[in-house]
Design an enzyme around this catalytic site. Sequence first.
Site, PDB file in Angstrom:
ATOM      1  N   ASP A 135       0.502  -2.261   8.218  1.00 55.44           N
ATOM      2  CA  ASP A 135       0.539  -1.320   7.098  1.00 55.44           C
ATOM      3  C   ASP A 135      -0.688  -0.421   7.069  1.00 55.44           C
ATOM      4  O   ASP A 135      -1.743  -0.755   7.610  1.00 55.44           O
ATOM      5  CB  ASP A 135       0.668  -2.060   5.767  1.00 55.44           C
ATOM      6  CG  ASP A 135      -0.507  -2.986   5.490  1.00 55.44           C
ATOM      7  OD1 ASP A 135      -0.901  -3.731   6.410  1.00 55.44           O
ATOM      8  OD2 ASP A 135      -1.033  -2.957   4.362  1.00 55.44           O
ATOM      9  N   GLU A 137      -1.743  -5.991   4.575  1.00 54.81           N
ATOM     10  CA  GLU A 137      -3.162  -6.366   4.564  1.00 54.81           C
ATOM     11  C   GLU A 137      -3.926  -5.572   3.523  1.00 54.81           C
ATOM     12  O   GLU A 137      -4.826  -6.095   2.852  1.00 54.81           O
ATOM     13  CB  GLU A 137      -3.759  -6.133   5.959  1.00 54.81           C
ATOM     14  CG  GLU A 137      -5.192  -6.646   6.112  1.00 54.81           C
ATOM     15  CD  GLU A 137      -6.263  -5.629   5.733  1.00 54.81           C
ATOM     16  OE1 GLU A 137      -7.433  -6.017   5.624  1.00 54.81           O
ATOM     17  OE2 GLU A 137      -5.926  -4.436   5.541  1.00 54.81           O
ATOM     18  N   HIS A 168      -9.067   5.341   4.647  1.00 54.23           N
ATOM     19  CA  HIS A 168      -8.423   5.299   3.332  1.00 54.23           C
ATOM     20  C   HIS A 168      -8.529   6.631   2.593  1.00 54.23           C
ATOM     21  O   HIS A 168      -8.279   6.682   1.385  1.00 54.23           O
ATOM     22  CB  HIS A 168      -8.982   4.164   2.458  1.00 54.23           C
ATOM     23  CG  HIS A 168      -8.790   2.800   3.035  1.00 54.23           C
ATOM     24  ND1 HIS A 168      -9.189   1.650   2.374  1.00 54.23           N
ATOM     25  CD2 HIS A 168      -8.250   2.373   4.210  1.00 54.23           C
ATOM     26  CE1 HIS A 168      -8.902   0.598   3.117  1.00 54.23           C
ATOM     27  NE2 HIS A 168      -8.331   1.016   4.235  1.00 54.23           N
TER      28      HIS A 168
END
Length: 471
Positions: A78, A145, A446
């Site tokens: 993921d 995760e 991110h």
Amino acid sequence: MRVLEQYQPREALRYFEEICAIPHGSRDTKRISDYCVRFAKAHGLAFVQDAHNNVVIYKPASQGYEDHPTVILQGHLDMVCEKDAGCDIDFSTDGLRLRCDGKYIFAEGTTLGGDDGIAVAYALAILAADDLKHPPLEAVFTVDEEIGMLGADAMDMRALKGRVLLNCDSEDEGILTVSCAGGATSVLNRPVLRERHAGRIWRMGVKNLTGGHSGVEINSGRANASKTLAATLQTLPVCLISIDGGSKDNAIPRSCEALVVADDPQSAFFARAEQVKALLPAGETAAEFYCEPAACDLAPMDEESSRAVLALLNAIPNGVQKMSEDIPGLVQTSLNLGILKTQADHVTLAFSVRSSVNTEKTALIEKLKAVGLAHGASYTESGAYPAWEYQKHSRLRDVMVSVFRELYGKEPVVEAIHAGLECGIFSDRLPGLDAVSFGPQMHDIHTSRERLDLASTERTWKYLIAVLEKL
């Protein structure tokens, strides 16, 4: 032509590009999991796919390595899905718009998912190759995760025989991670009673503290705003209506605010604030205390509830509890009061508890329970995950340091981190596991600025292949 076709390592980047074309955000991993299954079938490799979408693919040893210990190659499927304002990508249906400027790989307007797509791509390229030297392999691809290591936690580890694990979920080339903290979210709830009584309403608070990540920066001189305000209020003749600070249990609060009933408290508040400010870490020069008239429809707490809440806030431990004796500079055990929130009938305190020693994590949680109980608070817990404890003797670490020295001409950094990794779950459930986490250089993960360093990706590929040959 593929975007990455001209770059090395060619096969690994081919798989990375295929991965980027498949939607694979957290909780949306069925398609990427099925892609891995199709890969295994196409290459005649045994595999297991569980109900959670975790996948294990098995590959026999190359000739001459049949009696070597099995190696686990591990990464997660993921990715974090973030995008720029105005970007029309739909993460549930669209692939990423992959780009490369010759130095970095990135995605137009979105996160790249190099964390951890590059680990999956490396493993698939190794599984597909017929000219590499390696022991028996178990390629483990976990899911979710990024939202709590849910896939690894749900996985049946009986599918694995290996006790040597190469985790490729680090984003700083040249750093070998060999230990991480275990943790839990601990919550105290203190009931309160309310009653109307005379007095003016005031808003009191502290703001502009530095804040930061409660794992990485817990020992960096960052004051906790909720603890700071509680210390300021404890000796004042005030009665709480509410007290609130922070929004995430793993972030050090930058501000905290209370509504109180009191008679002309400003002079006493600012005098006490100066005393508290003098005790703050040296870096908190921007801290600002304030006290001003306010209005509120909620009735104040009764005197007993108000005293108990402030006593609890001042009694609870917070911050670094112990430093490691094995690794200089490593925080071994800590906790962070991340969320302080007042409801009509109770006050909630949520903590991120961390330790790289499982027994110390348990002891700290028991201490927190005891302090809460002494002040009339109940305890609940969620999201617990185990520590990956440091091993003084590690053949894998020795091999990886030696190979790094040979390839790079310098020593790697061997470190532990005060945050969680999937290695903690694997080490907890596979007795005797020898593990190291590493990876190529990435920047701004991110975020939509995420970049994967192309040259580092090639160097790390060569490093991984050399390590497997040595094992």
